[in-house]
Design an enzyme around this catalytic site. Sequence first.
Site, PDB file in Angstrom:
ATOM      1  N   ASN A  10       0.863  -1.182   0.000  1.00 17.74           N
ATOM      2  CA  ASN A  10       0.000   0.000   0.000  1.00 17.74           C
ATOM      3  C   ASN A  10       0.900   1.233   0.000  1.00 17.74           C
ATOM      4  O   ASN A  10       1.497   1.571   1.017  1.00 17.74           O
ATOM      5  CB  ASN A  10      -0.883  -0.032   1.258  1.00 17.74           C
ATOM      6  CG  ASN A  10      -1.693   1.238   1.429  1.00 17.74           C
ATOM      7  OD1 ASN A  10      -1.797   2.056   0.512  1.00 17.74           O
ATOM      8  ND2 ASN A  10      -2.273   1.419   2.605  1.00 17.74           N
ATOM      9  N   TRP A  11       0.979   1.868  -1.163  1.00 19.27           N
ATOM     10  CA  TRP A  11       1.926   2.990  -1.296  1.00 19.27           C
ATOM     11  C   TRP A  11       1.364   4.287  -0.714  1.00 19.27           C
ATOM     12  O   TRP A  11       2.047   5.308  -0.693  1.00 19.27           O
ATOM     13  CB  TRP A  11       2.281   3.194  -2.772  1.00 19.27           C
ATOM     14  CG  TRP A  11       3.035   2.034  -3.377  1.00 19.27           C
ATOM     15  CD1 TRP A  11       3.402   0.866  -2.754  1.00 19.27           C
ATOM     16  CD2 TRP A  11       3.517   1.932  -4.720  1.00 19.27           C
ATOM     17  NE1 TRP A  11       4.074   0.046  -3.634  1.00 19.27           N
ATOM     18  CE2 TRP A  11       4.170   0.679  -4.852  1.00 19.27           C
ATOM     19  CE3 TRP A  11       3.478   2.768  -5.837  1.00 19.27           C
ATOM     20  CZ2 TRP A  11       4.758   0.252  -6.045  1.00 19.27           C
ATOM     21  CZ3 TRP A  11       4.067   2.350  -7.030  1.00 19.27           C
ATOM     22  CH2 TRP A  11       4.707   1.108  -7.126  1.00 19.27           C
ATOM     23  N   LYS A  12       0.115   4.281  -0.310  1.00 22.62           N
ATOM     24  CA  LYS A  12      -0.528   5.468   0.279  1.00 22.62           C
ATOM     25  C   LYS A  12      -0.327   6.689  -0.632  1.00 22.62           C
ATOM     26  O   LYS A  12      -0.345   6.540  -1.847  1.00 22.62           O
ATOM     27  CB  LYS A  12      -0.001   5.713   1.693  1.00 22.62           C
ATOM     28  CG  LYS A  12      -0.067   4.441   2.558  1.00 22.62           C
ATOM     29  CD  LYS A  12       0.130   4.693   4.002  1.00 22.62           C
ATOM     30  CE  LYS A  12       0.160   3.362   4.742  1.00 22.62           C
ATOM     31  NZ  LYS A  12       0.149   3.512   6.187  1.00 22.62           N
ATOM     32  N   HIS A  95      -9.454   0.919   4.964  1.00 25.25           N
ATOM     33  CA  HIS A  95      -8.167   1.101   5.652  1.00 25.25           C
ATOM     34  C   HIS A  95      -8.368   2.013   6.867  1.00 25.25           C
ATOM     35  O   HIS A  95      -9.196   2.933   6.826  1.00 25.25           O
ATOM     36  CB  HIS A  95      -7.154   1.712   4.684  1.00 25.25           C
ATOM     37  CG  HIS A  95      -5.756   1.702   5.219  1.00 25.25           C
ATOM     38  ND1 HIS A  95      -5.309   2.634   6.116  1.00 25.25           N
ATOM     39  CD2 HIS A  95      -4.737   0.842   5.017  1.00 25.25           C
ATOM     40  CE1 HIS A  95      -4.050   2.364   6.436  1.00 25.25           C
ATOM     41  NE2 HIS A  95      -3.675   1.283   5.782  1.00 25.25           N
ATOM     42  N   GLU A  97      -6.763   4.407   7.947  1.00 21.75           N
ATOM     43  CA  GLU A  97      -6.583   5.836   7.672  1.00 21.75           C
ATOM     44  C   GLU A  97      -7.840   6.421   7.031  1.00 21.75           C
ATOM     45  O   GLU A  97      -8.171   7.587   7.240  1.00 21.75           O
ATOM     46  CB  GLU A  97      -5.333   6.045   6.792  1.00 21.75           C
ATOM     47  CG  GLU A  97      -4.062   5.810   7.604  1.00 21.75           C
ATOM     48  CD  GLU A  97      -2.864   5.360   6.809  1.00 21.75           C
ATOM     49  OE1 GLU A  97      -2.866   5.466   5.570  1.00 21.75           O
ATOM     50  OE2 GLU A  97      -1.904   4.872   7.445  1.00 21.75           O
ATOM     51  N   GLU A 167      -5.291  -5.281  10.655  1.00 26.78           N
ATOM     52  CA  GLU A 167      -4.285  -4.244  10.837  1.00 26.78           C
ATOM     53  C   GLU A 167      -4.556  -3.497  12.140  1.00 26.78           C
ATOM     54  O   GLU A 167      -5.342  -2.535  12.152  1.00 26.78           O
ATOM     55  CB  GLU A 167      -4.334  -3.256   9.676  1.00 26.78           C
ATOM     56  CG  GLU A 167      -4.057  -3.866   8.322  1.00 26.78           C
ATOM     57  CD  GLU A 167      -3.528  -2.825   7.352  1.00 26.78           C
ATOM     58  OE1 GLU A 167      -2.395  -2.992   6.897  1.00 26.78           O
ATOM     59  OE2 GLU A 167      -4.223  -1.842   7.095  1.00 26.78           O
ATOM     60  N   GLY A 173       2.439   2.057  10.716  1.00 28.19           N
ATOM     61  CA  GLY A 173       3.354   3.182  10.564  1.00 28.19           C
ATOM     62  C   GLY A 173       4.070   3.583  11.833  1.00 28.19           C
ATOM     63  O   GLY A 173       4.689   4.646  11.892  1.00 28.19           O
ATOM     64  N   SER A 213       3.481  -2.403  10.342  1.00 28.90           N
ATOM     65  CA  SER A 213       4.934  -2.419  10.528  1.00 28.90           C
ATOM     66  C   SER A 213       5.567  -3.762  10.163  1.00 28.90           C
ATOM     67  O   SER A 213       6.480  -4.224  10.848  1.00 28.90           O
ATOM     68  CB  SER A 213       5.288  -2.001  11.961  1.00 28.90           C
ATOM     69  OG  SER A 213       4.854  -0.675  12.203  1.00 28.90           O
ATOM     70  N   GLY A 234       2.789  -1.225   4.316  1.00 30.66           N
ATOM     71  CA  GLY A 234       2.824   0.196   4.018  1.00 30.66           C
ATOM     72  C   GLY A 234       4.248   0.668   3.750  1.00 30.66           C
ATOM     73  O   GLY A 234       4.794   0.495   2.666  1.00 30.66           O
ATOM     74  N   GLY A 235       4.879   1.220   4.770  1.00 32.11           N
ATOM     75  CA  GLY A 235       6.192   1.850   4.622  1.00 32.11           C
ATOM     76  C   GLY A 235       7.224   1.000   3.892  1.00 32.11           C
ATOM     77  O   GLY A 235       7.935   1.495   3.001  1.00 32.11           O
TER      78      GLY A 235
HETATM   79  C1  PEP Z   1      -0.769  -0.022   6.100  1.00 24.88           C
HETATM   80  O1  PEP Z   1      -0.895   1.176   5.937  1.00 24.88           O
HETATM   81  O2  PEP Z   1      -1.624  -0.798   5.631  1.00 24.88           O
HETATM   82  C2  PEP Z   1       0.384  -0.499   6.843  1.00 24.88           C
HETATM   83  C3  PEP Z   1       0.377  -1.715   7.277  1.00 24.88           C
HETATM   84  O3  PEP Z   1       1.417   0.400   7.043  1.00 24.88           O
HETATM   85  P1  PEP Z   1       2.862   0.086   7.694  1.00 24.88           P
HETATM   86  O4  PEP Z   1       3.366  -1.201   7.078  1.00 24.88           O
HETATM   87  O5  PEP Z   1       3.714   1.257   7.340  1.00 24.88           O
HETATM   88  O6  PEP Z   1       2.653  -0.073   9.176  1.00 24.88           O
END
Ligand code: PEP
Length: 251
Positions: A10-12, A95, A97, A167, A173, A213, A234-235
């Site tokens: 997920n590149w956000k 999600h 967010e 999640e 994040g 994470s 994500g990251g």
């Molecule tokens: C996400 O946004 O779905 C996510 C899991 O982010 P991160 O891996 O950065 O915690």
Amino acid sequence: MTRRKFVCGNWKMHKTIAEAVQLVRELRDKTAGASAQVAVAPPFTALSAVKQAVAGSAIQLFAQNCHFEKQGAFTGEVSPAMVKDAGCDGVILGHSERRQSFGETDELVAKKLRAALAEGLHPIVCVGETLQEREAGRTWEVVSRQVRGALGGLDAATLQRITLAYEPVWAIGTGRNATSAQAQEVHAQIRGLLRDLGGQPVANAIRIQYGGSVKPDNAAELLSQPDVDGALVGGASLKAGDFSAIVSAAK
Ligand code: PEP
């Protein structure tokens, strides 16, 4: 029952079109031959360009969100048909967010889910509790409400087209991942609920990704759990080396 692992990046709100194409070109090489299903979810603006860049590879294309209507006066929104038209195989829905920053409710996620399914898209439905909810002992109350809210009422054949992502919001994040035991506990509870909603074959078939994470150094441990069927990343999905290392850990 063996479920093929599924890893989605997920590149956000990251990457210009040129940066997105460069990243996915690197991923093509680094993930070639992976045993896991692999997908990337770039921002809307880069979807078409990334679609061209993944042509001929096994990398799938997902959007990060969509509206529930087919078209209309919804400034700034993108419909499931448009997501499909841009070349997407699927879409991430609900999600945290979106829930936290854009007020998405269980009811709205359910509407989006039905619209995405009607368009033939593969939905990833995200669920997860906040730190406050976990510390209050309300994790399962929240997660089960979110799963029931989105999936309740769908028939068994439709349910099997969905992927869930657990999640925990406190792990997204933050660099603080759930332990493999914490993830497995909730994943097993979700699978039990899926059995209630759709029967044993549905519970056996649906993939439940873990997100929060995930990094190259914790992926193998998390993905070794019996009910952890992949990762929503994500990251670490913004760096080809890190993401491909996570894909390699998904066996
Ligand atoms: C996400 O946004 O779905 C996510 C899991 O982010 P991160 O891996 O950065 O915690």
